[in-house]
Design a protein around this motif. Structure first.
Motif, mmCIF file in Angstrom:
data_model
loop_
_atom_site.group_PDB
_atom_site.id
_atom_site.type_symbol
_atom_site.label_atom_id
_atom_site.label_comp_id
_atom_site.label_asym_id
_atom_site.label_seq_id
_atom_site.Cartn_x
_atom_site.Cartn_y
_atom_site.Cartn_z
ATOM 1 N N ASP A 86 33.867 -35.517 35.993
ATOM 2 C CA ASP A 86 32.518 -34.856 36.515
ATOM 3 C C ASP A 86 32.468 -35.973 37.663
ATOM 4 N N GLN A 87 33.554 -36.794 38.242
ATOM 5 C CA GLN A 87 33.225 -37.657 39.404
ATOM 6 C C GLN A 87 33.061 -36.983 40.731
ATOM 7 N N VAL A 88 31.932 -36.344 41.236
ATOM 8 C CA VAL A 88 32.069 -35.564 42.236
ATOM 9 C C VAL A 88 32.340 -36.268 43.608
ATOM 10 N N GLU A 89 31.681 -37.388 43.605
ATOM 11 C CA GLU A 89 31.925 -38.160 45.020
ATOM 12 C C GLU A 89 33.405 -38.597 45.121
ATOM 13 N N ALA A 90 33.982 -39.106 43.830
ATOM 14 C CA ALA A 90 35.163 -39.775 43.989
ATOM 15 C C ALA A 90 36.326 -38.520 43.953
ATOM 16 N N THR A 91 36.075 -37.204 43.516
ATOM 17 C CA THR A 91 36.749 -36.075 43.910
ATOM 18 C C THR A 91 36.811 -35.832 45.231
ATOM 19 N N SER A 132 46.063 -28.417 35.308
ATOM 20 C CA SER A 132 45.616 -28.844 36.783
ATOM 21 C C SER A 132 44.194 -29.470 36.598
ATOM 22 N N ALA A 133 43.799 -29.979 37.775
ATOM 23 C CA ALA A 133 42.155 -30.527 37.823
ATOM 24 C C ALA A 133 41.300 -29.228 37.613
ATOM 25 N N VAL A 180 32.483 -29.445 40.904
ATOM 26 C CA VAL A 180 33.880 -30.047 40.926
ATOM 27 C C VAL A 180 34.661 -28.786 41.212
ATOM 28 N N ALA A 181 34.463 -27.714 40.415
ATOM 29 C CA ALA A 181 35.111 -26.436 40.526
ATOM 30 C C ALA A 181 35.284 -25.790 41.928
ATOM 31 N N ARG A 182 33.953 -25.973 42.471
ATOM 32 C CA ARG A 182 33.922 -25.339 43.864
ATOM 33 C C ARG A 182 34.588 -26.157 44.876
ATOM 34 N N LEU A 183 34.604 -27.517 44.647
ATOM 35 C CA LEU A 183 35.415 -28.455 45.624
ATOM 36 C C LEU A 183 36.827 -28.240 45.511
ATOM 37 N N LEU A 184 37.368 -28.103 44.218
ATOM 38 C CA LEU A 184 38.713 -27.955 44.310
ATOM 39 C C LEU A 184 39.260 -26.583 45.002
ATOM 40 N N ILE A 185 38.506 -25.527 44.704
ATOM 41 C CA ILE A 185 38.633 -24.458 45.178
ATOM 42 C C ILE A 185 38.709 -24.229 46.620
ATOM 43 N N GLN A 186 37.653 -25.058 47.094
ATOM 44 C CA GLN A 186 37.347 -25.031 48.725
ATOM 45 C C GLN A 186 38.741 -25.724 49.291
#
Length: 163
Positions: free
Chosen positions: A53-58, A77-78, A90-96
């Motif tokens: 859950d490292q949002v900024e690193a992600t 996968s992530a 993080v899920a939203r970021l990955l999907i985007q």
């Protein structure tokens, strides 16, 4: 006995685990390590950052071109890791950034199956709204809905369509 590796790939993954964005960016800017490099378990820096859950690193890793669809040695996968843990941002970021909603691991599991199986009610709607396929079955022939029934996951059953 503690062992710390000085290999750039190990440093990158360790920085991702800690959420050390400046160091991640420095390592990637140096050009000595590939953003998608995998360790012995197949983990990439992105998989580790997302799982922790490292949002900024992600965000930084995705901006640097990290592939959200790389799978570890088990085929996870992530997005699958985030769906197991329950991290919506993080899920939203990955999907985007193009995470494959329907990618399957070695057992045929998908991110939606993980979210359903582990009661991550904050992730199930995100995956469904993004278009996750509810009809995919794992190696046992079970769908996300079957797993929800098996787990007594009433919240997921309200969201998943009848098959």
């Amino acid at each position: 006995m503690s062992f710390t590796s000085a290999r750039p790939e190990d440093l990158l993954i360790d920085a991702a685990r800690r959420g050390d964005v400046p160091y991640l960016q420095q390592l990637l800017a140096d050009g000595t390590v590939d953003v998608n490099v995998q360790n012995g378990k197949g983990f990439t820096a992105l998989i580790v950052a997302a799982y922790d859950d490292q949002v900024e690193a992600t965000k930084a890793l995705l901006a640097a071109g990290a592939d959200p669809n790389v799978q570890d040695v088990s085929g996870n996968s992530a997005l699958m890791g985030v769906s197991f843990k329950g991290y919506p941002e993080v899920a939203r970021l990955l999907i985007q950034h193009g995470a494959d909603l329907n990618q399957q691991n070695g057992n045929g599991g998908t991110a939606l199956m993980f979210a359903t199986l582990f009661g991550r009610h904050n992730i199930v709607p995100i995956l469904l709204e993004a278009g996750a396929d509810t009809t995919i079955r794992d190696v046992r022939g079970l769908s996300a809905r079957d797993l929800a029934v098996q787990q007594g996951n009433e919240e997921a059953l309200k969201l998943l369509p009848q098959e």
